[in-house]
Design a protein around this motif. Structure first.
Motif, PDB file in Angstrom:
ATOM      1  N   THR A   1      60.359  53.397  51.568  1.00  0.00           N
ATOM      2  CA  THR A   1      59.469  54.187  51.211  1.00  0.00           C
ATOM      3  C   THR A   1      57.855  53.311  51.466  1.00  0.00           C
ATOM      4  O   THR A   1      58.013  52.092  51.122  1.00  0.00           O
ATOM      5  CB  THR A   1      59.636  54.339  49.771  1.00  0.00           C
ATOM      6  N   ILE A   2      56.980  53.705  51.907  1.00  0.00           N
ATOM      7  CA  ILE A   2      55.596  53.282  52.109  1.00  0.00           C
ATOM      8  C   ILE A   2      54.680  53.997  51.009  1.00  0.00           C
ATOM      9  O   ILE A   2      54.562  55.197  51.002  1.00  0.00           O
ATOM     10  CB  ILE A   2      55.054  53.521  53.509  1.00  0.00           C
ATOM     11  N   TYR A   3      54.077  53.123  50.183  1.00  0.00           N
ATOM     12  CA  TYR A   3      53.132  53.682  49.172  1.00  0.00           C
ATOM     13  C   TYR A   3      51.755  53.377  49.409  1.00  0.00           C
ATOM     14  O   TYR A   3      51.569  52.770  50.292  1.00  0.00           O
ATOM     15  CB  TYR A   3      53.392  52.896  47.840  1.00  0.00           C
ATOM     16  N   GLN A   4      51.116  54.611  48.906  1.00  0.00           N
ATOM     17  CA  GLN A   4      49.650  54.624  49.163  1.00  0.00           C
ATOM     18  C   GLN A   4      49.045  53.318  48.392  1.00  0.00           C
ATOM     19  O   GLN A   4      49.301  52.662  47.495  1.00  0.00           O
ATOM     20  CB  GLN A   4      49.086  55.749  48.543  1.00  0.00           C
ATOM     21  N   THR A   5      48.083  52.642  49.559  1.00  0.00           N
ATOM     22  CA  THR A   5      47.242  51.521  49.031  1.00  0.00           C
ATOM     23  C   THR A   5      45.797  51.804  49.115  1.00  0.00           C
ATOM     24  O   THR A   5      45.498  52.797  49.471  1.00  0.00           O
ATOM     25  CB  THR A   5      47.493  50.475  49.930  1.00  0.00           C
ATOM     26  N   ILE A   6      44.978  50.808  48.511  1.00  0.00           N
ATOM     27  CA  ILE A   6      43.652  50.909  48.241  1.00  0.00           C
ATOM     28  C   ILE A   6      43.061  51.026  49.921  1.00  0.00           C
ATOM     29  O   ILE A   6      43.550  50.017  50.454  1.00  0.00           O
ATOM     30  CB  ILE A   6      42.862  49.959  47.401  1.00  0.00           C
ATOM     31  N   PRO A   7      42.203  51.798  50.425  1.00  0.00           N
ATOM     32  CA  PRO A   7      41.759  51.759  51.538  1.00  0.00           C
ATOM     33  C   PRO A   7      40.842  50.653  51.799  1.00  0.00           C
ATOM     34  O   PRO A   7      40.229  50.013  51.068  1.00  0.00           O
ATOM     35  CB  PRO A   7      40.923  53.332  51.725  1.00  0.00           C
ATOM     36  N   ALA A   8      40.606  50.285  53.039  1.00  0.00           N
ATOM     37  CA  ALA A   8      40.099  49.071  53.522  1.00  0.00           C
ATOM     38  C   ALA A   8      38.532  49.146  53.007  1.00  0.00           C
ATOM     39  O   ALA A   8      37.978  50.331  53.111  1.00  0.00           O
ATOM     40  CB  ALA A   8      39.979  48.698  55.062  1.00  0.00           C
ATOM     41  N   PHE A   9      37.959  48.229  52.273  1.00  0.00           N
ATOM     42  CA  PHE A   9      36.481  48.347  51.976  1.00  0.00           C
ATOM     43  C   PHE A   9      36.015  47.038  52.293  1.00  0.00           C
ATOM     44  O   PHE A   9      36.587  46.040  52.098  1.00  0.00           O
ATOM     45  CB  PHE A   9      36.293  48.783  50.436  1.00  0.00           C
ATOM     46  N   SER A  10      34.311  47.072  52.074  1.00  0.00           N
ATOM     47  CA  SER A  10      34.008  45.685  52.087  1.00  0.00           C
ATOM     48  C   SER A  10      32.445  46.060  51.393  1.00  0.00           C
ATOM     49  O   SER A  10      31.604  46.855  51.843  1.00  0.00           O
ATOM     50  CB  SER A  10      33.588  45.509  53.403  1.00  0.00           C
ATOM     51  N   LEU A  11      32.333  45.536  50.282  1.00  0.00           N
ATOM     52  CA  LEU A  11      30.924  45.599  49.491  1.00  0.00           C
ATOM     53  C   LEU A  11      30.469  44.237  49.265  1.00  0.00           C
ATOM     54  O   LEU A  11      31.297  43.320  49.003  1.00  0.00           O
ATOM     55  CB  LEU A  11      31.709  46.443  48.108  1.00  0.00           C
ATOM     56  N   LEU A  12      29.231  44.438  48.490  1.00  0.00           N
ATOM     57  CA  LEU A  12      28.635  43.043  48.150  1.00  0.00           C
ATOM     58  C   LEU A  12      28.542  42.998  46.795  1.00  0.00           C
ATOM     59  O   LEU A  12      28.397  44.011  45.953  1.00  0.00           O
ATOM     60  CB  LEU A  12      27.177  42.888  48.608  1.00  0.00           C
ATOM     61  N   ASN A  13      28.817  41.717  46.200  1.00  0.00           N
ATOM     62  CA  ASN A  13      28.970  41.549  44.524  1.00  0.00           C
ATOM     63  C   ASN A  13      27.554  41.263  44.353  1.00  0.00           C
ATOM     64  O   ASN A  13      26.612  40.972  45.118  1.00  0.00           O
ATOM     65  CB  ASN A  13      29.891  40.639  44.110  1.00  0.00           C
ATOM     66  N   GLN A  14      27.369  40.858  42.848  1.00  0.00           N
ATOM     67  CA  GLN A  14      25.853  40.534  42.351  1.00  0.00           C
ATOM     68  C   GLN A  14      25.194  39.436  43.026  1.00  0.00           C
ATOM     69  O   GLN A  14      24.021  39.274  42.791  1.00  0.00           O
ATOM     70  CB  GLN A  14      26.116  40.681  41.023  1.00  0.00           C
TER      71      GLN A  14
END
Lengths: 132, 215
Positions: free
Chosen positions: B50-63
């Protein structure tokens, strides 16, 4: 008849002793308004949130700027303020829908509850301050 | 008499088994999102996985202008929320509740908190840095993320099942959900909690303890 007269005299005496300073009915009304319009940010206990939302409880700013409160609540606040030695810069939203009477009740609640003031501000004074 | 004893032993064993099942389900958080069954060959045998949904790839900047992406979060559990600094409605309460979560898990290197701004035009990195320090955040365990508006809104909707959109009729100009989303070490969503409710945030914190025990 004597009982009725005695009861009336005691009632009048009690009313006189209570004095004109704090109208608890108005304070209770102000509390309801506070819970609806202010407590989300300033919190029910008036302690504010971290260094984001300034406290009202024990705030030197309130004691020093009593006359600014009606305008501040009605029109909100954009500029930085210094409260108890800490600078806050979060914008305060306006409350344009509050009537003059509601504003009066709210100011009296805030002053009574958080600044321990027992001096009431009248609706006429609030009107004057709003028009200044 | 012997039969009676045997029956009693069986009943005790059976109820013990039921309790054990309940215990295990109470201590296992559900895995939210879509799942897909996939056939795999392991050791020459066909196995259904069973393959579960995961958080999509992302790239963000922090403070602090440091890039934050999925890779850095592997092996950690984290709580995500969506807010904007000038929000006059639910955000102040959400931040007060998040301070509680942060204080509870402060210093735990397996726990991260990610607060995403949904108003990148107003919430500059400098403003987010100031906001973070005003909340008492160290900037490393509790980070404030900023990115392209569309990327963040898509991430909210598709990754964290949260809503975020511009709405000029709303106070502050945006509409968003007040959820705190709990993500596990494999980046699967394991719970969504109302970030304005003290009771729900208490539940989040106890679920985080459970999740930390998972391998």
């Amino acid at each position: 008849m004597r009982v009725i007269i005695t009861f009336l005299m005691i009632s009048i005496l009690a009313a006189c002793m209570e004095g004109p300073s704090v109208n608890m009915q108005q304070v209770a009304h102000g509390q309801q308004l506070y819970e609806t319009h202010c407590a989300n940010c300033h919190q029910l206990d008036g302690k504010g949130i971290a260094h984001i939302v300034p406290p009202l409880l024990g705030a030197d700013y309130i004691v020093q700027n009593r006359n600014l409160l009606p305008k501040m609540i009605r029109y909100g606040m954009q500029q930085r303020i210094l409260v108890n030695g800490i600078t806050y810069q979060q914008k305060m939203p306006s409350n344009g829908k509050l009537t003059d009477a509601e504003l009066t009740a709210l100011v009296n609640f805030v002053e009574f509850r958080f600044a321990k003031s027992t001096q009431l501000i009248s609706a006429d004074s609030v009107k004057l301050l709003l028009n200044q | 008499m012997q039969n009676l004893n045997k029956n009693i032993i069986l009943i005790v064993l059976f109820s013990g088994l039921i309790n054990a099942c309940n215990f295990s389900s109470q201590n296992q958080l559900p895995i939210l999102g879509n799942r897909v069954a996939e056939e795999k060959i392991i050791d020459g045998k066909l196995v259904v996985d069973t393959i579960y949904q995961t958080i999509p790839a992302f790239s963000l900047l922090n403070q602090d202008s440091i890039e934050v992406n999925n890779e850095m979060l592997k092996g950690k559990i984290y709580v995500a929320d969506f807010f904007f600094t000038s929000c006059p409605t639910i955000c102040p309460v959400m931040k007060k509740e998040m301070i509680r979560v942060y204080e509870e898990f402060k210093g735990n290197t397996q726990v991260v908190i990610l607060s995403h701004t949904i108003d990148p035009d107003y919430d500059t990195l400098a403003l987010l840095r100031d906001y973070a320090s005003r909340l008492g955040s160290d900037g490393k365990q509790w980070m404030f993320l900023r990115g392209d508006r569309k990327q963040v809104y898509d991430l909210a909707e598709k990754g964290y099942y949260a809503s975020a959109m511009v709405d000029s009729t709303e106070p502050g100009g945006f509409i968003h959900s007040g959820g705190f989303v709990l993500v596990d070490k494999l980046q699967r969503v394991r719970g969504i909690y109302d970030g304005t409710s003290t009771h729900e945030v208490d539940k989040l914190m106890s679920d985080m303890e459970l999740l930390l025990k998972e391998k």
